[in-house]
Enzyme design. Structure first.
Site, PDB file in Angstrom:
ATOM      1  N   THR A   6       0.838  -1.203   0.000  1.00 26.35           N
ATOM      2  CA  THR A   6       0.000   0.000   0.000  1.00 26.35           C
ATOM      3  C   THR A   6       0.875   1.257   0.000  1.00 26.35           C
ATOM      4  O   THR A   6       1.863   1.322   0.729  1.00 26.35           O
ATOM      5  CB  THR A   6      -0.892   0.002   1.271  1.00 26.35           C
ATOM      6  OG1 THR A   6      -1.632  -1.214   1.262  1.00 26.35           O
ATOM      7  CG2 THR A   6      -1.819   1.195   1.318  1.00 26.35           C
ATOM      8  N   CYS A  20      23.727   4.398  11.585  1.00 23.30           N
ATOM      9  CA  CYS A  20      23.320   2.988  11.586  1.00 23.30           C
ATOM     10  C   CYS A  20      24.254   2.167  12.454  1.00 23.30           C
ATOM     11  O   CYS A  20      23.960   1.056  12.839  1.00 23.30           O
ATOM     12  CB  CYS A  20      23.372   2.421  10.171  1.00 23.30           C
ATOM     13  SG  CYS A  20      22.874   3.574   8.943  1.00 23.30           S
TER      14      CYS A  20
HETATM   15  N1  PLP Z   1      22.969   5.431   1.743  1.00 26.50           N
HETATM   16  C1  PLP Z   1      23.501   6.495   2.352  1.00 26.50           C
HETATM   17  C2  PLP Z   1      24.667   7.201   1.718  1.00 26.50           C
HETATM   18  C3  PLP Z   1      22.995   6.936   3.572  1.00 26.50           C
HETATM   19  O1  PLP Z   1      23.542   8.003   4.177  1.00 26.50           O
HETATM   20  C4  PLP Z   1      21.899   6.251   4.141  1.00 26.50           C
HETATM   21  C5  PLP Z   1      21.370   6.642   5.467  1.00 26.50           C
HETATM   22  O2  PLP Z   1      22.092   6.682   6.434  1.00 26.50           O
HETATM   23  C6  PLP Z   1      21.342   5.153   3.455  1.00 26.50           C
HETATM   24  C7  PLP Z   1      21.924   4.777   2.261  1.00 26.50           C
HETATM   25  C8  PLP Z   1      20.146   4.412   3.993  1.00 26.50           C
HETATM   26  O3  PLP Z   1      19.008   5.248   3.883  1.00 26.50           O
HETATM   27  P1  PLP Z   1      17.637   4.944   4.645  1.00 26.50           P
HETATM   28  O4  PLP Z   1      17.803   5.447   6.045  1.00 26.50           O
HETATM   29  O5  PLP Z   1      16.600   5.709   3.888  1.00 26.50           O
HETATM   30  O6  PLP Z   1      17.386   3.473   4.574  1.00 26.50           O
END
Ligand code: PLP
Length: 368
Positions: A231, A316
Protein backbone atom coordinates in the site's frame (compact mmCIF):
# COMPACT_ATOMS: atom_id res chain seq x y z
CA UNK A 1 19.93 22.89 20.68
CA UNK A 2 22.50 22.95 17.88
CA UNK A 3 21.88 20.07 15.50
CA UNK A 4 24.89 19.12 13.38
CA UNK A 5 24.05 15.56 12.36
CA UNK A 6 22.13 16.25 9.17
CA UNK A 7 23.73 13.40 7.20
CA UNK A 8 22.06 11.09 9.71
CA UNK A 9 18.62 12.66 9.51
CA UNK A 10 17.05 16.10 9.21
CA UNK A 11 14.27 18.01 10.87
CA UNK A 12 11.07 18.38 8.86
CA UNK A 13 11.18 21.07 6.18
CA UNK A 14 8.84 24.05 6.64
CA UNK A 15 6.18 22.77 4.21
CA UNK A 16 6.27 19.32 5.82
CA UNK A 17 5.68 20.92 9.23
CA UNK A 18 2.73 22.87 7.77
CA UNK A 19 1.33 19.66 6.29
CA UNK A 20 1.64 17.86 9.64
CA UNK A 21 -0.26 20.67 11.35
CA UNK A 22 -3.00 21.05 8.74
CA UNK A 23 -3.84 18.10 6.49
CA UNK A 24 -1.89 15.05 7.61
CA UNK A 25 -4.68 13.75 9.83
CA UNK A 26 -7.16 13.75 6.94
CA UNK A 27 -4.97 11.77 4.55
CA UNK A 28 -5.50 8.27 5.96
CA UNK A 29 -7.36 6.78 2.97
CA UNK A 30 -5.90 4.04 0.83
CA UNK A 31 -5.00 5.78 -2.44
CA UNK A 32 -5.67 2.54 -4.33
CA UNK A 33 -9.35 2.21 -3.27
CA UNK A 34 -11.98 2.85 -5.95
CA UNK A 35 -14.90 3.84 -3.79
CA UNK A 36 -14.28 7.25 -2.48
CA UNK A 37 -13.59 10.67 -3.81
CA UNK A 38 -10.92 11.10 -1.10
CA UNK A 39 -9.03 7.95 -2.16
CA UNK A 40 -9.19 9.10 -5.76
CA UNK A 41 -7.81 12.47 -4.74
CA UNK A 42 -4.85 10.81 -3.03
CA UNK A 43 -4.31 8.57 -6.01
CA UNK A 44 -4.03 11.52 -8.38
CA UNK A 45 -1.79 13.30 -5.89
CA UNK A 46 0.57 10.31 -5.94
CA UNK A 47 0.77 10.66 -9.71
CA UNK A 48 1.58 14.36 -9.21
CA UNK A 49 4.28 13.49 -6.65
CA UNK A 50 5.84 10.99 -9.04
CA UNK A 51 5.82 13.59 -11.79
CA UNK A 52 7.33 16.28 -9.58
CA UNK A 53 10.06 14.01 -8.19
CA UNK A 54 10.97 12.57 -11.59
CA UNK A 55 11.21 16.11 -13.01
CA UNK A 56 13.45 17.06 -10.11
CA UNK A 57 16.01 14.41 -11.04
CA UNK A 58 15.23 14.65 -14.76
CA UNK A 59 13.90 11.14 -15.18
CA UNK A 60 10.40 10.36 -16.42
CA UNK A 61 7.50 9.36 -14.15
CA UNK A 62 7.74 5.69 -15.13
CA UNK A 63 11.35 5.57 -13.91
CA UNK A 64 10.38 6.35 -10.31
CA UNK A 65 9.29 3.78 -7.72
CA UNK A 66 8.48 4.73 -4.14
CA UNK A 67 10.07 2.60 -1.42
CA UNK A 68 10.45 2.61 2.36
CA UNK A 69 13.82 4.37 2.02
CA UNK A 70 17.24 3.98 0.51
CA UNK A 71 18.02 0.70 2.26
CA UNK A 72 15.10 -0.90 0.45
CA UNK A 73 15.99 0.89 -2.80
CA UNK A 74 19.57 -0.38 -2.66
CA UNK A 75 18.48 -3.91 -1.73
CA UNK A 76 16.04 -3.96 -4.64
CA UNK A 77 18.62 -2.86 -7.18
CA UNK A 78 21.54 -4.94 -5.92
CA UNK A 79 19.69 -8.21 -6.38
CA UNK A 80 20.11 -11.43 -8.28
CA UNK A 81 17.01 -10.37 -10.25
CA UNK A 82 18.74 -7.21 -11.57
CA UNK A 83 21.88 -9.16 -12.39
CA UNK A 84 20.04 -11.98 -14.21
CA UNK A 85 17.64 -9.71 -16.11
CA UNK A 86 20.54 -7.66 -17.50
CA UNK A 87 23.04 -10.47 -17.98
CA UNK A 88 25.39 -8.92 -15.45
CA UNK A 89 28.03 -11.33 -14.18
CA UNK A 90 29.66 -9.56 -11.24
CA UNK A 91 29.57 -6.51 -8.98
CA UNK A 92 32.13 -3.73 -8.71
CA UNK A 93 31.91 -1.46 -5.67
CA UNK A 94 34.18 0.21 -3.09
CA UNK A 95 35.02 -0.23 0.58
CA UNK A 96 33.72 3.30 1.20
CA UNK A 97 30.05 2.44 0.59
CA UNK A 98 27.18 2.63 3.05
CA UNK A 99 26.41 -0.61 4.92
CA UNK A 100 23.14 -0.95 2.98
CA UNK A 101 25.31 -1.64 -0.06
CA UNK A 102 28.17 -3.53 1.59
CA UNK A 103 25.98 -5.89 3.61
CA UNK A 104 23.57 -6.56 0.75
CA UNK A 105 26.50 -7.45 -1.52
CA UNK A 106 28.00 -9.71 1.18
CA UNK A 107 24.68 -11.52 1.16
CA UNK A 108 24.85 -12.21 -2.59
CA UNK A 109 27.24 -15.05 -1.86
CA UNK A 110 27.40 -16.60 -5.33
CA UNK A 111 28.22 -13.34 -7.17
CA UNK A 112 31.87 -12.34 -7.71
CA UNK A 113 32.55 -8.93 -6.14
CA UNK A 114 35.46 -6.61 -6.89
CA UNK A 115 36.38 -3.58 -4.77
CA UNK A 116 37.86 -0.54 -6.48
CA UNK A 117 40.86 1.06 -4.77
CA UNK A 118 40.65 4.49 -3.17
CA UNK A 119 43.21 6.94 -1.84
CA UNK A 120 43.49 8.46 1.64
CA UNK A 121 41.45 11.48 0.46
CA UNK A 122 38.46 9.14 -0.04
CA UNK A 123 38.52 9.39 -3.84
CA UNK A 124 38.06 6.23 -5.85
CA UNK A 125 40.87 5.29 -8.19
CA UNK A 126 39.33 5.76 -11.65
CA UNK A 127 42.15 3.92 -13.42
CA UNK A 128 41.63 0.93 -11.11
CA UNK A 129 37.91 1.12 -11.90
CA UNK A 130 38.78 1.01 -15.59
CA UNK A 131 41.07 -1.94 -14.99
CA UNK A 132 38.37 -3.83 -13.03
CA UNK A 133 35.75 -3.13 -15.71
CA UNK A 134 38.07 -4.22 -18.51
CA UNK A 135 38.74 -7.52 -16.69
CA UNK A 136 35.08 -7.97 -15.75
CA UNK A 137 32.85 -6.53 -18.48
CA UNK A 138 29.07 -6.76 -17.93
CA UNK A 139 29.36 -5.95 -14.21
CA UNK A 140 26.95 -4.01 -12.06
CA UNK A 141 28.88 -1.06 -10.59
CA UNK A 142 27.52 0.39 -7.35
CA UNK A 143 29.07 3.58 -5.97
CA UNK A 144 28.15 6.45 -3.70
CA UNK A 145 27.54 9.83 -5.32
CA UNK A 146 28.54 11.56 -2.08
CA UNK A 147 30.06 9.77 0.89
CA UNK A 148 27.88 10.11 3.98
CA UNK A 149 30.85 10.20 6.39
CA UNK A 150 33.45 12.27 4.55
CA UNK A 151 31.33 14.25 2.06
CA UNK A 152 33.66 13.28 -0.82
CA UNK A 153 31.97 13.61 -4.22
CA UNK A 154 32.41 10.93 -6.90
CA UNK A 155 32.79 12.06 -10.50
CA UNK A 156 29.77 10.12 -11.78
CA UNK A 157 30.24 11.25 -15.40
CA UNK A 158 33.73 9.76 -15.37
CA UNK A 159 32.36 6.51 -13.90
CA UNK A 160 29.62 6.34 -16.57
CA UNK A 161 32.17 6.78 -19.39
CA UNK A 162 34.15 3.83 -18.02
CA UNK A 163 31.02 1.76 -17.33
CA UNK A 164 29.58 2.17 -20.85
CA UNK A 165 32.90 1.30 -22.51
CA UNK A 166 32.87 -2.11 -20.81
CA UNK A 167 29.11 -2.79 -21.04
CA UNK A 168 28.67 -2.35 -17.29
CA UNK A 169 25.57 -0.88 -15.64
CA UNK A 170 25.76 1.71 -12.88
CA UNK A 171 23.82 2.08 -9.64
CA UNK A 172 24.43 5.32 -7.76
CA UNK A 173 23.65 5.69 -4.05
CA UNK A 174 22.52 9.30 -4.35
CA UNK A 175 21.15 9.67 -0.80
CA UNK A 176 23.55 12.39 0.29
CA UNK A 177 23.44 14.19 -3.06
CA UNK A 178 19.70 14.86 -3.08
CA UNK A 179 19.04 18.42 -1.99
CA UNK A 180 22.73 19.33 -1.92
CA UNK A 181 23.96 18.78 -5.44
CA UNK A 182 22.20 18.97 -8.84
CA UNK A 183 21.08 15.53 -10.03
CA UNK A 184 20.18 14.96 -13.66
CA UNK A 185 19.78 11.21 -14.18
CA UNK A 186 19.19 11.62 -17.89
CA UNK A 187 22.27 13.74 -18.49
CA UNK A 188 24.40 11.56 -16.22
CA UNK A 189 23.16 8.53 -18.14
CA UNK A 190 23.09 6.30 -15.06
CA UNK A 191 21.03 3.11 -14.96
CA UNK A 192 19.83 3.04 -11.35
CA UNK A 193 19.86 5.38 -8.36
CA UNK A 194 18.67 5.19 -4.75
CA UNK A 195 17.24 8.06 -2.74
CA UNK A 196 15.94 8.65 0.78
CA UNK A 197 13.48 11.25 2.05
CA UNK A 198 14.53 11.78 5.65
CA UNK A 199 17.88 13.30 4.68
CA UNK A 200 16.06 16.24 3.08
CA UNK A 201 13.30 17.00 5.58
CA UNK A 202 10.53 14.51 4.76
CA UNK A 203 9.09 11.79 7.01
CA UNK A 204 11.30 8.81 7.72
CA UNK A 205 10.57 5.49 6.00
CA UNK A 206 10.15 6.84 2.50
CA UNK A 207 12.46 6.98 -0.49
CA UNK A 208 12.54 6.11 -4.14
CA UNK A 209 14.40 4.26 -6.86
CA UNK A 210 15.29 5.57 -10.27
CA UNK A 211 15.43 2.76 -12.85
CA UNK A 212 16.00 3.51 -16.50
CA UNK A 213 14.81 -0.01 -17.34
CA UNK A 214 12.36 -2.10 -15.27
CA UNK A 215 13.91 -4.55 -12.78
CA UNK A 216 12.65 -7.46 -10.70
CA UNK A 217 10.68 -6.56 -7.57
CA UNK A 218 12.10 -7.20 -4.12
CA UNK A 219 8.63 -7.27 -2.56
CA UNK A 220 5.82 -9.25 -4.18
CA UNK A 221 2.15 -8.63 -3.42
CA UNK A 222 -0.39 -6.10 -4.66
CA UNK A 223 0.35 -4.37 -7.93
CA UNK A 224 0.43 -0.77 -6.80
CA UNK A 225 3.81 -0.23 -8.46
CA UNK A 226 5.26 -2.62 -11.02
CA UNK A 227 8.51 -3.24 -9.15
CA UNK A 228 7.27 -2.68 -5.58
CA UNK A 229 4.20 -4.15 -3.95
CA UNK A 230 2.51 -2.71 -0.86
CA UNK A 231 0.00 0.00 0.00
CA UNK A 232 1.25 3.48 -0.85
CA UNK A 233 2.45 5.38 2.22
CA UNK A 234 0.69 8.49 0.95
CA UNK A 235 1.55 11.01 3.72
CA UNK A 236 5.23 10.06 3.57
CA UNK A 237 5.32 10.22 -0.24
CA UNK A 238 3.62 13.61 -0.17
CA UNK A 239 6.08 14.83 2.48
CA UNK A 240 8.92 13.82 0.16
CA UNK A 241 7.53 16.04 -2.58
CA UNK A 242 7.04 18.94 -0.14
CA UNK A 243 10.58 18.57 1.20
CA UNK A 244 11.97 18.64 -2.35
CA UNK A 245 9.94 21.79 -3.09
CA UNK A 246 11.57 23.47 -0.08
CA UNK A 247 15.10 22.88 -1.33
CA UNK A 248 17.12 25.82 -2.56
CA UNK A 249 20.42 24.60 -4.01
CA UNK A 250 21.70 28.19 -4.17
CA UNK A 251 22.08 28.11 -0.39
CA UNK A 252 24.84 25.51 -0.74
CA UNK A 253 27.36 28.22 -1.67
CA UNK A 254 26.99 30.12 1.60
CA UNK A 255 26.89 26.82 3.48
CA UNK A 256 30.27 25.93 2.01
CA UNK A 257 31.72 29.24 3.18
CA UNK A 258 30.33 28.61 6.66
CA UNK A 259 31.78 25.08 6.72
CA UNK A 260 35.18 26.19 5.39
CA UNK A 261 35.41 28.96 7.96
CA UNK A 262 34.48 26.47 10.71
CA UNK A 263 37.25 24.12 9.54
CA UNK A 264 39.81 26.95 9.51
CA UNK A 265 38.86 27.86 13.06
CA UNK A 266 39.12 24.22 14.13
CA UNK A 267 42.59 23.90 12.64
CA UNK A 268 43.66 27.01 14.54
CA UNK A 269 42.79 25.41 17.92
CA UNK A 270 45.86 23.16 17.78
CA UNK A 271 47.93 20.87 15.59
CA UNK A 272 46.25 17.73 16.93
CA UNK A 273 43.14 18.50 14.94
CA UNK A 274 42.94 17.46 11.28
CA UNK A 275 40.20 17.40 8.67
CA UNK A 276 39.84 14.06 6.89
CA UNK A 277 39.73 14.16 3.07
CA UNK A 278 40.54 17.87 3.26
CA UNK A 279 41.97 18.02 -0.27
CA UNK A 280 39.14 16.13 -1.97
CA UNK A 281 36.15 17.68 -3.72
CA UNK A 282 33.64 17.60 -0.85
CA UNK A 283 29.98 18.49 -0.48
CA UNK A 284 29.37 21.81 1.27
CA UNK A 285 27.90 20.56 4.56
CA UNK A 286 30.23 17.80 5.80
CA UNK A 287 33.38 17.87 7.92
CA UNK A 288 35.01 14.71 9.21
CA UNK A 289 37.40 15.77 11.95
CA UNK A 290 40.26 13.88 13.58
CA UNK A 291 41.06 14.79 17.19
CA UNK A 292 44.37 13.07 17.88
CA UNK A 293 44.22 10.67 20.89
CA UNK A 294 40.77 11.87 21.96
CA UNK A 295 37.95 9.34 21.99
CA UNK A 296 35.20 10.44 19.59
CA UNK A 297 32.60 9.12 22.03
CA UNK A 298 33.96 11.37 24.79
CA UNK A 299 33.77 14.36 22.43
CA UNK A 300 30.28 13.52 21.19
CA UNK A 301 29.02 13.23 24.78
CA UNK A 302 30.84 16.39 25.87
CA UNK A 303 29.14 18.37 23.11
CA UNK A 304 25.80 16.66 23.74
CA UNK A 305 25.99 17.86 27.36
CA UNK A 306 25.92 21.35 25.86
CA UNK A 307 23.02 20.36 23.57
CA UNK A 308 25.23 20.19 20.50
CA UNK A 309 24.68 17.10 18.41
CA UNK A 310 27.39 15.58 16.20
CA UNK A 311 28.23 11.95 15.48
CA UNK A 312 31.03 9.40 15.43
CA UNK A 313 30.09 8.35 11.89
CA UNK A 314 27.15 6.63 10.29
CA UNK A 315 24.13 6.56 12.63
CA UNK A 316 23.32 2.99 11.59
CA UNK A 317 26.45 1.96 13.45
CA UNK A 318 26.17 3.97 16.60
CA UNK A 319 25.36 0.88 18.70
CA UNK A 320 28.38 -0.94 17.31
CA UNK A 321 31.77 -0.74 19.03
CA UNK A 322 33.46 -1.13 15.63
CA UNK A 323 34.87 2.25 14.53
CA UNK A 324 33.98 3.70 11.11
CA UNK A 325 34.70 1.32 8.22
CA UNK A 326 34.99 4.38 5.96
CA UNK A 327 37.83 5.95 7.96
CA UNK A 328 39.55 2.55 8.06
CA UNK A 329 39.07 2.22 4.29
CA UNK A 330 41.01 5.48 3.93
CA UNK A 331 43.98 3.53 5.29
CA UNK A 332 43.84 4.58 8.94
CA UNK A 333 43.87 2.17 11.90
CA UNK A 334 41.07 1.62 14.42
CA UNK A 335 42.71 3.88 17.00
CA UNK A 336 42.66 6.75 14.49
CA UNK A 337 39.07 5.96 13.45
CA UNK A 338 37.96 6.11 17.11
CA UNK A 339 39.11 9.74 17.20
CA UNK A 340 37.03 10.95 14.24
CA UNK A 341 33.85 12.99 14.53
CA UNK A 342 31.42 13.87 11.74
CA UNK A 343 29.83 17.29 11.67
CA UNK A 344 27.10 17.64 9.03
CA UNK A 345 25.46 21.04 8.71
CA UNK A 346 22.17 22.15 7.26
CA UNK A 347 21.39 25.48 5.63
CA UNK A 348 19.71 26.46 8.91
CA UNK A 349 22.97 26.47 10.90
CA UNK A 350 24.61 29.80 11.66
CA UNK A 351 28.05 31.28 12.20
CA UNK A 352 27.12 31.96 15.81
CA UNK A 353 26.39 28.28 16.46
CA UNK A 354 29.67 27.18 14.94
CA UNK A 355 31.61 29.82 16.92
CA UNK A 356 30.07 28.42 20.08
CA UNK A 357 31.41 24.96 19.25
CA UNK A 358 34.87 26.34 18.62
CA UNK A 359 34.79 28.00 22.04
CA UNK A 360 33.65 24.78 23.69
CA UNK A 361 36.40 22.79 22.00
CA UNK A 362 38.99 25.33 23.14
CA UNK A 363 37.71 24.87 26.71
CA UNK A 364 37.80 21.11 26.28
CA UNK A 365 41.50 21.21 25.33
CA UNK A 366 42.28 23.59 28.18
CA UNK A 367 40.79 21.14 30.67
CA UNK A 368 42.63 18.04 29.58
N1 PLP B 1 22.97 5.43 1.74
C1 PLP B 1 23.50 6.49 2.35
C2 PLP B 1 24.67 7.20 1.72
C3 PLP B 1 22.99 6.94 3.57
O1 PLP B 1 23.54 8.00 4.18
C4 PLP B 1 21.90 6.25 4.14
C5 PLP B 1 21.37 6.64 5.47
O2 PLP B 1 22.09 6.68 6.43
C6 PLP B 1 21.34 5.15 3.46
C7 PLP B 1 21.92 4.78 2.26
C8 PLP B 1 20.15 4.41 3.99
O3 PLP B 1 19.01 5.25 3.88
P1 PLP B 1 17.64 4.94 4.64
O4 PLP B 1 17.80 5.45 6.05
O5 PLP B 1 16.60 5.71 3.89
O6 PLP B 1 17.39 3.47 4.57
Amino acid sequence: MIYLDNNSTTQYSSSVKEYLKKDFIKDWFNPSSEYDYLSQKLSSKIIECKQYISNYINGSANTITFTSGATESINTILSLGTLKKNNLKSIITSHLEHHATLNKIKNLKEVPVFYVKNNQQGEIDYSDLKHLCSKNPCSLISLLFINNETGVITDIKKVVTIAKKYKCMLHVDAVQALGKWPIDCNDLNIDFASFSGHKIGSFKGVGFIYTKKPIEPLLFGGEQQSIRAGTYNYPAIYSLKLALQDIDLNKQNSLKLLRNNFEQNLLKINKQIKINCYKANRISNTSNIYFQDISNLVLVLYLAKHKIYVSTGSACNSSSPEPSHVIQALGYNKHYARSCVRVSLSTKNTQLELDLIIDLLKKFYKNI
